[in-house]
Write an enzyme that holds these catalytic residues in place. Structure first.
Site, PDB file in Angstrom:
ATOM      1  N   HIS A 238       0.829  -1.214   0.000  1.00 55.56           N
ATOM      2  CA  HIS A 238       0.000   0.000   0.000  1.00 55.56           C
ATOM      3  C   HIS A 238       0.869   1.273   0.000  1.00 55.56           C
ATOM      4  CE1 HIS A 238      -3.536  -2.380   1.351  1.00 55.56           C
ATOM      5  NE2 HIS A 238      -2.801  -2.856   2.326  1.00 55.56           N
TER       6      HIS A 238
HETATM    7  C1  BDR Z   1      -3.059   1.410   5.109  1.00 51.33           C
HETATM    8  O1  BDR Z   1      -3.388   1.143   6.469  1.00 51.33           O
HETATM    9  C2  BDR Z   1      -2.243   0.826   7.188  1.00 51.33           C
HETATM   10  O2  BDR Z   1      -2.462  -0.308   7.987  1.00 51.33           O
HETATM   11  C3  BDR Z   1      -1.130   0.637   6.200  1.00 51.33           C
HETATM   12  O3  BDR Z   1       0.099   1.097   6.751  1.00 51.33           O
HETATM   13  C4  BDR Z   1      -1.556   1.473   5.028  1.00 51.33           C
HETATM   14  O4  BDR Z   1      -1.135   2.812   5.180  1.00 51.33           O
HETATM   15  C5  BDR Z   1      -3.697   0.345   4.235  1.00 51.33           C
HETATM   16  O5  BDR Z   1      -5.070   0.316   4.427  1.00 51.33           O
END
Ligand code: BDR
Ligand code: CA
Length: 313
Positions: A238
């Site tokens: 992500h």
């Molecule tokens: C996002 O949520 C967090 O848990 C991760 O670091 C990322 O930024 C993904 O949904």
């Protein structure tokens, strides 16, 4: 080579850590500051983790600014179930000898925006609390920032923390609403629509067992719990994707939309979008090109493994 000044806001976090590692290996970038926020883990942990990750990557001179300890309005919720209680999957990185910088993260962002006016790129990898506070302190912020890349939202797909919400937006939906409504020169929303297509396969991690580069060893340590104890087949990139897109927008296709966030109730954190606004919502990604770039920069073996998508996290 002319470099792009970048301010990164993080809730480090496994994939935040990988995004910082990626940026540390991107010569076109000059990270001018890193702000921290409560998200995956409370802000004390996300700050300590950020210092440790930067030191591990050999970066001792970039200031780290501690930011908001809770969302603007909503009750705080962490994501320790994914990132481990310490936020780094129990990686036990050595402590950094550095201290946090004097200013609070929203203040530091405003200062950086003024100093690098018109050139600064903002990358947000956690809940948007610090950015909303900075906008409240200094609404002209939007005029000074060249562009913003936000990891957050689930536009035409399901959520990951609830059936309709992505985690970063869910944690602080009020802040997210304010950030999406602000008149940025350019803002791209990098949501689950694209990040769920960019997966680091477990086999790449396995084959990096003998890696000697510190960034590759970092990835090995961070993902040991994910691929070992938790037995996942892949890991969603992500935050690294949002970081990469800030510098190379051609990795995604976008649609201009007006984005609003449901602030409470069952739909809390849901990103609703309609055509014709100013937020460039990423709808398609060249996942193969991005994952290859990520592996190259982190000195990890590149493995094409469609099975990685079976059970990713
Ligand atoms: C996002 O949520 C967090 O848990 C991760 O670091 C990322 O930024 C993904 O949904
Ligand atoms: Ca994050």
């Amino acid at each position: 080579m002319a470099t792009t000044p970048v301010f990164v806001d993080v809730d480090t976090g496994l994939d935040d850590a990988l995004a910082l590692a990626l940026l540390s290996r991107t010569p076109e970038v000059e990270i001018v500051g890193v702000g921290t926020v409560a998200g995956n883990v409370p802000v004390g942990f996300s700050t300590e983790n950020t210092l440790r990750v930067l030191s591990w990557c050999g970066i001792e001179d970039i200031p780290v600014y501690r930011g908001a300890s809770r969302p603007l309005v909503a009750p705080y919720q962490d994501a320790a179930h994914v990132h481990g209680g310490d936020g780094l999957g129990g990686a036990m990185l050595p402590p950094s000898s550095r201290n946090i910088a004097d200013f609070a993260a929203p203040d530091a962002l405003v200062r950086a925006a003024r100093e690098y006016s018109g050139r600064l790129v903002l990358i947000t990898l956690g809940p948007l609390t610090n950015i909303a506070i900075a906008l409240s302190l200094y609404p002209e912020l939007t005029e000074h920032i060249h562009g913003v890349s936000v990891m957050g939202g689930a536009y035409d797909v399901a959520g990951n923390i609830t059936p309709v919400a992505e985690f970063n937006i869910y944690v602080d939906p009020d802040a997210a609403n304010q950030v999406f409504a602000a008149p940025w020169r350019e803002i791209v929303a990098v949501g689950l629509d694209v990040t769920h297509r960019t997966i680091l396969p477990r086999r790449g991690w396995e084959e990096a067992a003998q890696a000697t580069e510190p960034v590759a060893q970092l990835a090995r340590k961070l993902l040991a719990r994910t691929f070992g104890e938790r037995d996942m087949t892949g890991f969603y990139l992500h935050d690294p994707l949002a970081a990469a897109i800030a510098l190379d927008g051609s990795l995604v296709k976008t649609q201009k939309r007006r984005v609003a966030v449901v602030r409470d109730g069952e739909g809390r954190g849901r990103t609703t979008s309609t055509a014709g606004g100013d937020v460039a919502v990423a709808t398609k990604v060249d996942a193969a090109r991005f994952v290859r770039l990520f592996n190259e920069r982190l000195a990890l073996p590149h493995i094409d493994d469609t099975g990685a998508a079976a059970r990713p996290e």
